[in-house]
Design an enzyme around this catalytic site. Structure first.
Site, PDB file in Angstrom:
ATOM      1  N   LYS A  74       0.792  -1.150   0.005  1.00 38.48           N
ATOM      2  CA  LYS A  74       0.070  -0.021  -0.106  1.00 38.48           C
ATOM      3  C   LYS A  74       0.971   1.357   0.013  1.00 38.48           C
ATOM      4  O   LYS A  74       1.945   1.253   0.633  1.00 38.48           O
ATOM      5  CB  LYS A  74      -0.903   0.135   1.310  1.00 38.48           C
ATOM      6  N   SER A 149      -9.903   1.761   2.888  1.00 41.75           N
ATOM      7  CA  SER A 149      -8.754   2.616   2.273  1.00 41.75           C
ATOM      8  C   SER A 149      -7.798   1.589   1.541  1.00 41.75           C
ATOM      9  O   SER A 149      -7.037   2.139   0.533  1.00 41.75           O
ATOM     10  CB  SER A 149      -8.081   3.630   2.858  1.00 41.75           C
ATOM     11  N   SER A 173      -9.832  -0.654   7.049  1.00 39.12           N
ATOM     12  CA  SER A 173      -9.296  -0.541   5.616  1.00 39.12           C
ATOM     13  C   SER A 173      -8.580  -1.643   5.018  1.00 39.12           C
ATOM     14  O   SER A 173      -8.307  -1.601   4.026  1.00 39.12           O
ATOM     15  CB  SER A 173      -8.373   0.651   5.958  1.00 39.12           C
TER      16      SER A 173
END
Lengths: 480, 481
Positions: A74, A149, A173
């Site tokens: 990420k 997210s 997330s």
């Protein structure tokens, strides 16, 4: 099956058996990225050069856990010399001079890093639509959001653009996008994985975890990333476990609580039915399932939306244009430079949360908001501890619905509500995993959330592994 | 009738701790390096970095707390103090808000007006900020440059109770704090270099009134005399306002050394809201009894105790005791000599006189001169044993100071040994008697003082080497019987 559909453990087996070389594997995933990335848009940065370098190291790291395995990270985890944007214009030109501890661990384990994945700006959001750059599309239906997210990481795994990925989870997330994308996402116990190098959103809630194609891969990746880090004072000291020892098809005698207050909330009936059907399977396999009573999850959501923005308002204050990242050209003095930089660099959701957090910490409001929220947090933690005195695990849906359509939720409060089942877990600091448990009538994946006590990752993995075998749906892949 | 006012002063003192590395990372704290040389991702506050507490810093803070007679917290924590400034890379300072390392202390100070106890409210830990640098002056510089070497250097902030009533007391308190920190060896305490910084809260209230008046906060006093002058100015300014029936405004004022006055910086409305909240990146600090006791053992005799012991046990005058304990190295030197020499008063005379004179002339600290404690003890013993005269000793001492040689060698090389052999002196004494008939007559007529003159003549003849006591006795024997 295509190479890009294989799991970590399958790839490892094929390498060991001499059926595949790491170079072939890397090429298969790189080709897959070329093939689908313009439709899925999982990556902010594809790090092909880095992947080649990692591959060149293979001979030295043959015995390591992830030798030759393509992994995505990420874009809020620092990578030395490689853009770490956090999905924000603010950091669009920021190349950190150091690696996050998890990245160091991936390197040591011989992983081949394929790229940095898209995310909601500074991890604030539940659909990845808050990325300053572009939307990521759900591989199961490109008109739908991948969740957020860590939407880029979940989509990349589901689309076969990597074997597995790292995400971060502050209020859901990792789990919610895993649920939306039909993959496995684990948020470990707070402190289990080092946060050093993870760009902070809400420090007391943030936790890095694996997003994988199955439960076994989750255990393997945890073996790589978990453990004490002297660079993170909140990381837990002590011997780390071998999580693969929990890969057993056995839930007999396991006590599972089903919180009535969660299931009584208004949410998608197909999701509810699917989760309850999966629970029934576990029961048939010997688990003892009982209804339990817990504090209304909406209190956790309220506390979360005070604590997380409060910490964020402080964590994000450093983006002032002085040292790195964006600096506004439109400023007559330093104060204007701060203001204009932040005005131009942050998106709406980030600004909203900074303002909420700043307000909650302001003199005169601190007791009513921040302090009260911390008290609620203690009560919620106690509530989980109470249940875990008698139960091994708690099961809820991961999200109230399957993946939402892109652009369908414009009201922030409505969006916040998609985290109702995941937020209490971060508030309590306990571990939880989202595992696929079925599909709705539109063939979109449904996720089931297994919640364990502090350090209960092993129990979670064991129950999830059993469920995965019972349901036998995990070979199904999104068609692109 | 004019109202009489009482001054109320409280001080906030920042002390930079002299640990090798910074409070939350491994960077060096060394002063005077190239800008931004002592930095790393952590103290630069780069995204994703986390603080890790330096244990030594806590050791020092516990020592400071104990030395200031504070209670040491069993449970303490860090908090974030949020504000925007280019020298603060995280836009918050890690500090301590409601649970400082130490609280509820007090120290004794002394001024010409007497002895006072000043309360210490708290001692808390925090990280220092960086420094802005301007080319030329701040007005003319094209921009600001920032040096983060100082960022993350450990500080303790020592907050006093509003117990001081005069600027002199404030200066005495600050001096005492500085001495304590120096004795603990936890700070360089250099106000000019900024390792000791002082802000003051000053207010006036009518004598007899319990409630405090409205205060001004005074900043930028960069020397001990600036603290006293700044406070004196501020007291006069507030007195003037009150006498005219005006009100003091609550504000922050800065001391301008060149103008010799305080100037308003910002008012109450512009005061910061620091939005303190617990630092989530650090775990709470637990200090158990064992840790506390370990630190207590590290605390040497403190200046005030030493001062009293020098007076009451060694019999030194208060002034001498004050001077000798006022500088840690001087007191250490003094006591090292005393371990080989047992006349403290005589030693004190030498240190207060010749030694300090030469140290001051050469801008040396006590251990920078050529005189070692052991050599000074040797020299004093040589005087006591009549090997050299006191007068010659001054010459020997200066030679020791400059050359680093021991006194025996100097006396030997220069032939400065005292003549205490009666036979050797006999001819000289007789010659002096012969050459000074008038003085001899005076002595014979009972004028005692004339003996002194004759002794002096003998000393002159021997270039100071004759034993004056022996010469005196010889003259008496020859002339008065």
């Amino acid at each position: 099956m295509n190479i890009y559909d294989l799991t970590i453990h399958e790839l490892k087996e094929k390498i060991a058996a001499g059926e595949l070389t790491p170079a072939e594997i890397k090429k298969a995933y790189a080709d897959r990225i070329n093939e689908v990335e313009d439709r899925v848009k999982s990556y902010v940065t594809v790090t092909d050069e880095l992947a080649e370098q990692d591959l060149a190291e293979y001979e030295n790291k043959k015995e390591a856990l992830l030798a030759g395995i393509p992994i995505a990270v990420k874009d809020n985890m620092s990578t030395d010399g490689i853009k770490t944007s956090c999905g924000s214009k603010m950091l669009e030109n920021y190349n950190p001079p150091y690696n996050a501890t998890v990245v160091e661990k991936l390197n040591a384990a011989g992983a081949v890093i394929m790229g940095k994945t898209n995310m909601d700006e500074f991890a604030m959001g539940s659909s990845t639509e808050n990325s300053a750059f572009f939307d990521t599309h759900n591989p199961w239906n490109l008109n739908h959001a991948p969740g957020g997210s860590s939407g880029g990481s979940a989509a990349a795994v589901a689309a076969g653009e990597c074997a597995a990925a790292l995400g971060s989870d502050t209020g859901g997330s990792i789990r919610q996008p895993a649920s939306y994308c039909g993959v496995v996402g684990l948020k470990p116990t707070y402190g289990m994985v080092s946060r050093y190098g993870l760009v902070a959103f809400a420090s007391s809630l943030d936790q890095i975890g694996p997003i994988t194609k199955d439960v076994e891969d989750s255990a393997i990746l945890m073996n790589v990333i978990a453990g004490h880090d002297p660079k993170d004072s909140t990381s837990i000291a002590g011997q780390k476990e071998d999580y693969t020892k929990y890969l057993k098809e056995d839930v007999s005698g396991m006590k599972i609580g089903i919180p009535e207050e969660y299931f009584n909330l208004e949410f998608d009936e197909e999701v509810k039915a699917s989760v309850l059907a999966a629970v029934e399977k576990l029961k048939e396999a010997g688990a003892e399932v009982e209804t339990v009573h817990m504090t209304d999850a909406s209190y956790a959501l309220a506390a979360y939306y005070v604590i997380a923005p409060a910490e964020a308002s402080s964590n994000l204050a450093r983006y002032d244009g002085v040292r790195y990242g964006l600096r506004s050209e439109q400023a007559a003095d330093v104060s204007e430079m701060f203001t204009n930089t932040r005005h131009e660099g942050f998106g709406d959701e980030v600004k909203r949360r900074i303002m909420i957090g700043t307000y909650a910490l302001s003199s005169g409001y601190y007791d009513a908001y921040y302090l009260k929220a911390q008290k609620v947090r203690t009560l919620i933690k106690d509530d989980f501890d109470r249940i875990f005195n008698d139960f091994d695990l708690i099961i809820t849906p991961t999200a109230p619905s399957t993946a939402i359509e892109l652009g369908s939720k414009s009201d922030p409060l409505e969006m916040y509500h998609t985290d109702i089942f995941t937020v209490p877990i971060n508030i309590a600091g306990v571990p939880a995993m989202s595992v696929p448990c079925g599909f709705d009538s539109s063939e979109m994946p449904i996720g089931l959330q297994l919640i364990g006590p502090h350090f209960g990752e092993g129990k979670i993995i064991q129950a999830a592994y059993t469920l995965e075998k019972l349901l036998n749906i995990n070979e199904k892949r999104a068609e692109l | 009738m004019t109202t009489k006012y009482e001054t109320v002063i409280g001080l906030e003192v920042h002390v930079q701790l002299n640990t090798e590395s910074k409070i939350f990372c491994g960077c060096s704290t060394e002063f005077g390096k190239e800008p931004n040389e002592n930095t790393c991702p952590v103290c630069l506050g780069l995204p994703g970095t986390l603080p890790v507490l330096n244990k030594k810093v806590v050791d020092y803070a516990i020592m400071a707390g104990l030395a200031l007679n504070c209670d040491i917290a069993e449970y303490s924590k860090f908090d974030r103090k949020n504000y925007f400034y280019p020298d603060l890379p995280k836009a918050y300072q890690i500090s301590q808000f409601d649970l400082p390392v130490a609280e509820n202390g007090e120290i004794e100070i002394e001024t010409e007006a007497g002895i006072f106890n000043i309360g210490v409210t708290r001692v808390h830990l925090e990280e220092d900020a960086g420094k802005l640098i301007h080319e030329g002056s701040i007005d003319k510089s094209k921009g600001s440059l920032v040096d983060y070497n100082r960022t993350g250097v450990p500080l303790i902030e020592i907050v006093s109770e509003p117990d001081m009533r005069t600027p002199a007391q404030a200066k005495a308190y600050l001096t005492e704090l500085k001495m304590i920190m120096e004795y603990l060896d936890i700070s360089d305490c250099n106000m000019e270099e900024g390792s000791l910084r002082c802000d003051a809260n000053v207010s006036l209230r009518p004598v007899g009134q319990e409630e405090f008046g409205i205060k001004a906060e005074l900043k930028n006093m960069n020397s001990f005399s600036a603290v006293e002058k700044g406070l004196e100015y501020e007291v006069k300014r507030q007195q003037g306002l009150l006498d005219e029936g005006k009100k003091v405004v609550q504000e922050t004022r800065t001391w301008d050394e060149s103008l010799n006055k305080t100037i308003s910086m910002r008012g109450k409305e512009e005061a910061h809201d620091y939005r303190y909240f617990p630092e989530p990146d650090l775990v709470p600090l637990e200090i158990d009894a064992a840790w506390k006791e370990e630190m207590r053992k590290e605390i040497p005799e403190l200046p005030r105790e030493k001062y009293k012991r020098f007076i009451f046990e060694l019999g030194l005058p208060e002034y001498d005791a004050g001077v000798l304990t006022g500088d840690k190295d001087l007191s250490v030197f003094f006591e090292e000599v005393l371990s080989d020499y047992d006349d403290p008063k005589n030693l004190s005379n030498w240190m207060m006189g010749e030694f300090l004179r030469l140290l001051n002339e050469n801008s040396h600290s006590p251990f920078e001169s050529g005189v070692s404690p052991i050599n000074l003890a040797k020299m004093l013993k040589m005087i006591d044993q009549d090997i050299i005269s006191g007068k010659i000793a001054k010459e020997v001492f200066e030679k020791m100071y400059n050359s680093g040689k021991d006194p025996e060698t100097i006396v030997e090389e220069e032939g400065l040994k005292q003549i205490s052999d009666q036979d050797e002196l006999d001819n000289i004494v007789d010659a002096i008697i012969e050459d000074n008939p008038e003085a001899v007559e005076d002595v014979e007529n009972g004028k005692e003082r004339a003996i002194g003159f004759l002794v002096g003549q003998v000393m002159k003849e021997t270039r100071g080497k004759a034993n004056p006591g022996l010469v005196n006795q010889m003259l008496r024997d020859k002339l008065m019987n």
